[in-house]
Design an enzyme around this catalytic site. Structure first.
Site, PDB file in Angstrom:
ATOM      1  N   TYR A   1      -6.320  -1.760  -1.905  1.00  0.00           N
ATOM      2  CA  TYR A   1      -5.037  -1.186  -1.484  1.00  0.00           C
ATOM      3  C   TYR A   1      -5.056  -0.921   0.031  1.00  0.00           C
ATOM      4  O   TYR A   1      -4.157  -1.348   0.761  1.00  0.00           O
ATOM      5  CB  TYR A   1      -4.787   0.113  -2.260  1.00  0.00           C
ATOM      6  CG  TYR A   1      -3.624   0.930  -1.743  1.00  0.00           C
ATOM      7  CD1 TYR A   1      -2.307   0.547  -1.958  1.00  0.00           C
ATOM      8  CD2 TYR A   1      -3.846   2.113  -1.020  1.00  0.00           C
ATOM      9  CE1 TYR A   1      -1.240   1.308  -1.488  1.00  0.00           C
ATOM     10  CE2 TYR A   1      -2.792   2.879  -0.550  1.00  0.00           C
ATOM     11  CZ  TYR A   1      -1.499   2.472  -0.779  1.00  0.00           C
ATOM     12  OH  TYR A   1      -0.448   3.223  -0.308  1.00  0.00           O
TER      13      TYR A   1
ATOM     14  N   THR B   1      -0.690   4.000   5.239  1.00  0.00           N
ATOM     15  CA  THR B   1      -1.450   5.009   4.512  1.00  0.00           C
ATOM     16  C   THR B   1      -2.710   5.468   5.235  1.00  0.00           C
ATOM     17  O   THR B   1      -3.290   4.717   6.038  1.00  0.00           O
ATOM     18  CB  THR B   1      -1.858   4.401   3.137  1.00  0.00           C
ATOM     19  OG1 THR B   1      -2.819   5.240   2.516  1.00  0.00           O
ATOM     20  CG2 THR B   1      -2.456   3.011   3.277  1.00  0.00           C
TER      21      THR B   1
HETATM   22  P1  NDP Z   1       6.149   4.652  -5.228  1.00  0.00           P
HETATM   23  O1  NDP Z   1       5.070   4.056  -6.033  1.00  0.00           O
HETATM   24  O2  NDP Z   1       6.844   5.887  -5.686  1.00  0.00           O
HETATM   25  O3  NDP Z   1       7.257   3.563  -4.921  1.00  0.00           O
HETATM   26  C1  NDP Z   1       6.948   2.250  -4.636  1.00  0.00           C
HETATM   27  C2  NDP Z   1       8.129   1.424  -5.041  1.00  0.00           C
HETATM   28  O4  NDP Z   1       7.803   0.053  -4.808  1.00  0.00           O
HETATM   29  C3  NDP Z   1       8.500   1.576  -6.523  1.00  0.00           C
HETATM   30  O5  NDP Z   1       9.855   1.924  -6.628  1.00  0.00           O
HETATM   31  C4  NDP Z   1       8.238   0.194  -7.089  1.00  0.00           C
HETATM   32  O6  NDP Z   1       9.201  -0.226  -8.011  1.00  0.00           O
HETATM   33  C5  NDP Z   1       8.388  -0.666  -5.853  1.00  0.00           C
HETATM   34  N1  NDP Z   1       7.813  -1.968  -6.074  1.00  0.00           N
HETATM   35  C6  NDP Z   1       6.644  -2.305  -6.663  1.00  0.00           C
HETATM   36  N2  NDP Z   1       6.512  -3.627  -6.721  1.00  0.00           N
HETATM   37  C7  NDP Z   1       7.649  -4.158  -6.173  1.00  0.00           C
HETATM   38  C8  NDP Z   1       8.129  -5.457  -5.947  1.00  0.00           C
HETATM   39  N3  NDP Z   1       7.458  -6.538  -6.323  1.00  0.00           N
HETATM   40  N4  NDP Z   1       9.312  -5.594  -5.334  1.00  0.00           N
HETATM   41  C9  NDP Z   1      10.034  -4.536  -4.971  1.00  0.00           C
HETATM   42  N5  NDP Z   1       9.653  -3.273  -5.170  1.00  0.00           N
HETATM   43  C10 NDP Z   1       8.457  -3.085  -5.756  1.00  0.00           C
HETATM   44  O7  NDP Z   1       5.535   4.846  -3.781  1.00  0.00           O
HETATM   45  P2  NDP Z   1       5.829   5.901  -2.642  1.00  0.00           P
HETATM   46  O8  NDP Z   1       7.287   6.141  -2.494  1.00  0.00           O
HETATM   47  O9  NDP Z   1       4.922   7.031  -2.833  1.00  0.00           O
HETATM   48  O10 NDP Z   1       5.266   5.047  -1.407  1.00  0.00           O
HETATM   49  C11 NDP Z   1       6.102   4.461  -0.428  1.00  0.00           C
HETATM   50  C12 NDP Z   1       5.237   3.964   0.697  1.00  0.00           C
HETATM   51  O11 NDP Z   1       4.378   4.997   1.171  1.00  0.00           O
HETATM   52  C13 NDP Z   1       4.342   2.766   0.341  1.00  0.00           C
HETATM   53  O12 NDP Z   1       4.311   1.881   1.417  1.00  0.00           O
HETATM   54  C14 NDP Z   1       2.969   3.424   0.172  1.00  0.00           C
HETATM   55  O13 NDP Z   1       1.940   2.503   0.444  1.00  0.00           O
HETATM   56  C15 NDP Z   1       3.039   4.528   1.201  1.00  0.00           C
HETATM   57  N6  NDP Z   1       2.129   5.638   0.934  1.00  0.00           N
HETATM   58  C16 NDP Z   1       2.186   6.305  -0.270  1.00  0.00           C
HETATM   59  C17 NDP Z   1       1.300   7.343  -0.529  1.00  0.00           C
HETATM   60  C18 NDP Z   1       1.315   8.078  -1.827  1.00  0.00           C
HETATM   61  O14 NDP Z   1       0.538   9.037  -1.986  1.00  0.00           O
HETATM   62  N7  NDP Z   1       2.182   7.729  -2.787  1.00  0.00           N
HETATM   63  C19 NDP Z   1       0.311   7.770   0.473  1.00  0.00           C
HETATM   64  C20 NDP Z   1       0.364   7.013   1.702  1.00  0.00           C
HETATM   65  C21 NDP Z   1       1.248   5.999   1.897  1.00  0.00           C
HETATM   66  P3  NDP Z   1       9.134   0.144  -9.565  1.00  0.00           P
HETATM   67  O15 NDP Z   1       9.630   1.564  -9.600  1.00  0.00           O
HETATM   68  O16 NDP Z   1      10.073  -0.832 -10.173  1.00  0.00           O
HETATM   69  O17 NDP Z   1       7.711  -0.018  -9.967  1.00  0.00           O
END
Ligand code: NDP
Length: 300
Positions: free
Chosen positions: A132, A108
């Site tokens: 975070y 990020t």
């Molecule tokens: P989301 O929040 O949409 O997705 C994250 C996923 O991780 C969710 O499906 C969630 O599951 C899952 N998750 C949470 N806890 C666990 C766990 N214990 N075990 C397995 N899965 C888990 O995030 P994004 O798709 O937006 O982000 C993807 C990546 O991009 C991440 O690494 C994030 O740090 C990075 N990123 C995101 C940004 C943003 O603006 N969103 C900006 C910069 C980087 P559940 O649906 O069940 O909660």
């Protein structure tokens, strides 16, 4: 044939990866509730389960799209954020190294302190302002220490048609209120999960042919805006796409970050320099407006 293990299949990026990775090989896609009958453990909290899953499945490629992404909540649960964002990627990298898999991971713009106005290069000094950001940075370090065969994509301001996002929130509020106030001193590029997933698939293909492509890359749509500019674009585009949509808000007033008190501090400058990614993989990154327009056309 390639065998790809995807973690976090239901997230914004994970959902799009299920589409973009499918042509690359056989795909096993897991979420936090997956068990042996689905192919393995996909719970980032279960470090031993993750390790066992990778060692047993022996994938060619692991793509980790799961994370603790609730930026404000992470301030109150740093141990959980550290386990999911730092320790789990570290364990995945150790296991990937053991089976010779390429590990793909997302990080990020929040690893930076947001100072200045220049776009951040991959080698710029980091300085996270939040739990975070710190745990995501720790994850990068643990992952890199355990395996050289990795791709880390730092991205920003992710949006997708699926799930809750800023654009949806603005649309809802604009239908309820006459006036919105939105921050105008944080700069970045809204980036579509579709674009991230497509670039990921392309980069994986090239890296599987040439290990020299491994490394950390900034991946964001071209151009820049503020949350305020983003909100105004969302409402203007929504009006154009759907003239019968009732949008009450006549004004999107600019306010500084200091006008809102949030548990986590956010960087003011989230501009990412993407020239390394574009150069290494021969890619063009479209303007952020293109992805947002497409998402709005889907959700309206
Ligand atoms: P989301 O929040 O949409 O997705 C994250 C996923 O991780 C969710 O499906 C969630 O599951 C899952 N998750 C949470 N806890 C666990 C766990 N214990 N075990 C397995 N899965 C888990 O995030 P994004 O798709 O937006 O982000 C993807 C990546 O991009 C991440 O690494 C994030 O740090 C990075 N990123 C995101 C940004 C943003 O603006 N969103 C900006 C910069 C980087 P559940 O649906 O069940 O909660």
């Amino acid at each position: 044939m390639n065998f790809i293990l995807l973690l976090g299949r239901n997230g914004q990026i994970g959902w799009e990866l299920q589409r973009s990775l499918a042509p690359l090989g056989e795909l096993v896609a897991l979420d936090r509730h997956s068990t042996g009958t689905d192919g393995g453990c996909g719970d980032l909290h279960n470090l031993e389960g993750l390790r066992e899953t990778v060692l047993r499945l022996r994938p060619t490629v692991i793509v980790n799209a799961a994370a603790h992404t609730a930026v404000d909540r992470a301030e109150g649960e740093p141990d959980l954020a550290r386990r999911l964002n730092a320790l789990a990627p570290g364990v995945l990298a150790e296991a990937a190294h053991e089976v010779g898999a390429l590990l793909v991971h997302y990080s990020t713009d929040y690893v930076f302190d947001g100072s200045g106005t220049a776009p951040w290069s991959e080698d710029a000094a980091t300085g996270p302002l939040s739990v975070y950001g710190q745990t995501k940075l720790d994850g990068e370090h643990l992952l890199s220490a355990a395996s050289n065969r990795h791709l880390i994509f730092r991205t920003s301001w992710v949006h997708a048609a699926r799930g809750n996002n800023f654009a949806r929130t603005m649309l809802r509020l604009a239908q309820e209120r006459d006036r919105l106030t939105v921050i105008d001193d944080q700069f970045g590029a809204p980036t579509g999960a579709e674009l991230i997933a497509d670039v990921t698939a392309h980069a994986i293909r090239q890296t599987l042919r040439d290990d020299a492509c491994c490394g950390t890359y900034h991946l964001a749509a071209a151009g820049e805006t503020t949350w305020n500019g983003y909100a105004r674009f969302v409402l203007d585009t929504a009006r154009a796409l759907k003239p019968d949509l009732v949008i009450k808000a006549r004004e999107v007033a600019p306010v500084p970050t200091s006008a809102f008190s949030t548990p986590a501090q956010r960087p003011l400058n989230s501009r990412l320099d993407t020239s390394r990614l574009r150069g290494t993989f021969g890619l063009n990154l479209p303007d952020w407006q293109q992805g947002v327009r497409r998402m709005l056309a889907e959700i309206l």
